[in-house]
Write a protein that holds these residues in place. Structure first.
Motif, PDB file in Angstrom:
ATOM      1  N   ASP A  94     108.579  45.613  79.932  1.00 55.60           N
ATOM      2  CA  ASP A  94     109.517  44.493  79.806  1.00 55.60           C
ATOM      3  C   ASP A  94     110.638  44.844  78.830  1.00 55.60           C
ATOM      4  N   GLU A  95     110.268  45.440  77.722  1.00 52.65           N
ATOM      5  CA  GLU A  95     111.259  45.854  76.737  1.00 52.65           C
ATOM      6  C   GLU A  95     112.190  46.916  77.309  1.00 52.65           C
ATOM      7  N   THR A  96     111.612  47.878  78.035  1.00 53.60           N
ATOM      8  CA  THR A  96     112.426  48.938  78.631  1.00 53.60           C
ATOM      9  C   THR A  96     113.389  48.368  79.667  1.00 53.60           C
ATOM     10  N   ALA A  97     112.917  47.432  80.500  1.00 51.27           N
ATOM     11  CA  ALA A  97     113.791  46.809  81.496  1.00 51.27           C
ATOM     12  C   ALA A  97     114.938  46.061  80.817  1.00 51.27           C
ATOM     13  N   SER A  98     114.660  45.411  79.702  1.00 52.06           N
ATOM     14  CA  SER A  98     115.715  44.712  78.960  1.00 52.06           C
ATOM     15  C   SER A  98     116.755  45.692  78.435  1.00 52.06           C
ATOM     16  N   GLY A 105     122.588  49.094  83.242  1.00 48.86           N
ATOM     17  CA  GLY A 105     121.774  49.439  84.399  1.00 48.86           C
ATOM     18  C   GLY A 105     121.287  48.193  85.110  1.00 48.86           C
ATOM     19  N   THR A 106     120.482  48.369  86.125  1.00 48.83           N
ATOM     20  CA  THR A 106     119.964  47.237  86.891  1.00 48.83           C
ATOM     21  C   THR A 106     118.452  47.365  87.058  1.00 48.83           C
ATOM     22  N   VAL A 107     117.809  46.216  87.191  1.00 47.88           N
ATOM     23  CA  VAL A 107     116.373  46.156  87.455  1.00 47.88           C
ATOM     24  C   VAL A 107     116.201  45.688  88.894  1.00 47.88           C
ATOM     25  N   GLY A 108     115.698  46.570  89.746  1.00 49.59           N
ATOM     26  CA  GLY A 108     115.548  46.234  91.151  1.00 49.59           C
ATOM     27  C   GLY A 108     114.265  45.486  91.455  1.00 49.59           C
ATOM     28  N   VAL A 109     113.161  45.975  90.909  1.00 47.62           N
ATOM     29  CA  VAL A 109     111.837  45.384  91.144  1.00 47.62           C
ATOM     30  C   VAL A 109     111.048  45.424  89.860  1.00 47.62           C
ATOM     31  N   GLY A 110     110.402  44.312  89.522  1.00 53.70           N
ATOM     32  CA  GLY A 110     109.460  44.282  88.421  1.00 53.70           C
ATOM     33  C   GLY A 110     110.065  43.963  87.067  1.00 53.70           C
ATOM     34  N   PRO A 111     109.237  44.272  86.047  1.00 51.09           N
ATOM     35  CA  PRO A 111     107.926  44.932  86.100  1.00 51.09           C
ATOM     36  C   PRO A 111     106.876  44.074  86.820  1.00 51.09           C
ATOM     37  N   LEU A 121     111.094  49.311  89.139  1.00 54.15           N
ATOM     38  CA  LEU A 121     112.081  50.186  89.760  1.00 54.15           C
ATOM     39  C   LEU A 121     113.452  49.795  89.223  1.00 54.15           C
ATOM     40  N   LEU A 122     114.182  50.776  88.715  1.00 58.03           N
ATOM     41  CA  LEU A 122     115.419  50.529  87.996  1.00 58.03           C
ATOM     42  C   LEU A 122     116.524  51.444  88.512  1.00 58.03           C
ATOM     43  N   ALA A 123     117.742  51.207  88.034  1.00 56.91           N
ATOM     44  CA  ALA A 123     118.855  52.124  88.267  1.00 56.91           C
ATOM     45  C   ALA A 123     119.626  52.243  86.965  1.00 56.91           C
ATOM     46  N   ASP A 124     120.089  53.443  86.657  1.00 60.58           N
ATOM     47  CA  ASP A 124     120.852  53.622  85.426  1.00 60.58           C
ATOM     48  C   ASP A 124     122.269  53.078  85.594  1.00 60.58           C
TER      49      ASP A 124
END
Length: 273
Positions: A94-98, A105-111, A121-124
């Protein structure tokens, strides 16, 4: 949060001892037809498969007795292209996605939760897709070995900007973490003494190429590139390019469902990252 992932002693699929947070921990292919994909990689790379602990829609590819990669089934309704992705081990997804969102970057799926951990699943900030994982890791993953069969390279428009993004998001430079170096016009991520990944955008003096589509290139070591490319074509795949350098021979290929990867035959030196 600790700087190293915990070890689950005696568990074949547990994390390797002293695995560093922020380091690559796995590569996985999302495929529309799991059976056909397994047949392709069995024929092209000689992989064998065993069931994964994430359910019936997931299998672990084995080579020379060691796990190499995962292959998971994509739901047909998703409309997502089949693709290889690297995963990086984190302590708090959760912290990493934030951090990813904060840095463009973008958060596509999750966590989202799985039986063995949580993933996203993320994108830079340039659009290159990657994954993060917090939980049990595959012990003896070939990418974590000096003679490992897996290599990663981020092809992007600006290697230094990308290194800053991933360094901040994944905490590469925290005490006890990874070391970031510059070698042969590439940024190199070194974890536990091993070159785990590389970031490149071409020659330093060259301006960023706006036509480059940033992506993580997943590489697999093979004994014979020529034999491998023949097998790719025989299995209805595509060879996108072949080249040779001081490190060895290379070929860019796509499998029968369009997923892109690179095969590498070492020359005098061994593959590192």
């Amino acid at each position: 949060m600790t700087d190293r992932l915990a070890t689950e002693a005696g568990d074949e699929d547990g994390p390797p001892s002293g695995a560093v947070l922020g380091a690559p921990c796995w590569v996985s292919l999302a495929a529309h037809d799991l059976a056909a994909t397994r047949a392709f990689y069995e024929a092209v790379l000689g992989w064998e498969f065993r069931p994964g602990r994430l359910g019936d829609g997931f299998a672990v590819a084995m080579s020379e007795g060691r796990p190499v990669a995962g292959i998971g089934a994509l739901a047909p309704t998703l409309g997502v292209a089949s693709a290889w992705l690297p995963y990086f081990g984190v302590g708090d997804p959760d912290e990493t996605a934030s951090r990813v969102r904060e840095r463009g970057g973008t958060v596509g799926v999750g966590p989202i939760p799985f039986p063995l951990g949580r993933a996203a699943l993320l994108a830079d900030n340039s659009g290159a897709a990657f994954g993060i994982w917090a939980g049990d890791l595959v012990r003896n993953w070939s990418g974590c070995q000096p003679d490992g069969q897996v290599g990663l390279r981020l092809v992007t428009r600006n290697a230094f900007d990308a290194a800053i993004f991933y360094g901040e998001v994944l905490g590469w430079t925290r005490p006890g973490g990874c070391d970031v170096r510059y070698e042969n016009e590439e940024v190199v991520l070194v974890c536990g003494g091993l070159a785990m990944a590389r970031i490149t955008s071409g020659a330093v003096e060259a301006a960023p190429d706006p036509d480059v589509r940033p992506h993580w290139e997943v590489r697999f070591r093979v004994d014979d590139v020529a034999e491998c490319t023949r097998a790719v074509l025989k299995q209805d795949g595509t060879v996108t390019g072949e080249w040779e350098d001081e490190a060895g021979r290379w070929a860019g290929v796509r499998d029968a469902q369009g997923a892109q990867f690179t095969v590498f035959e070492p020359g005098a030196g061994a593959m590192a990252g």
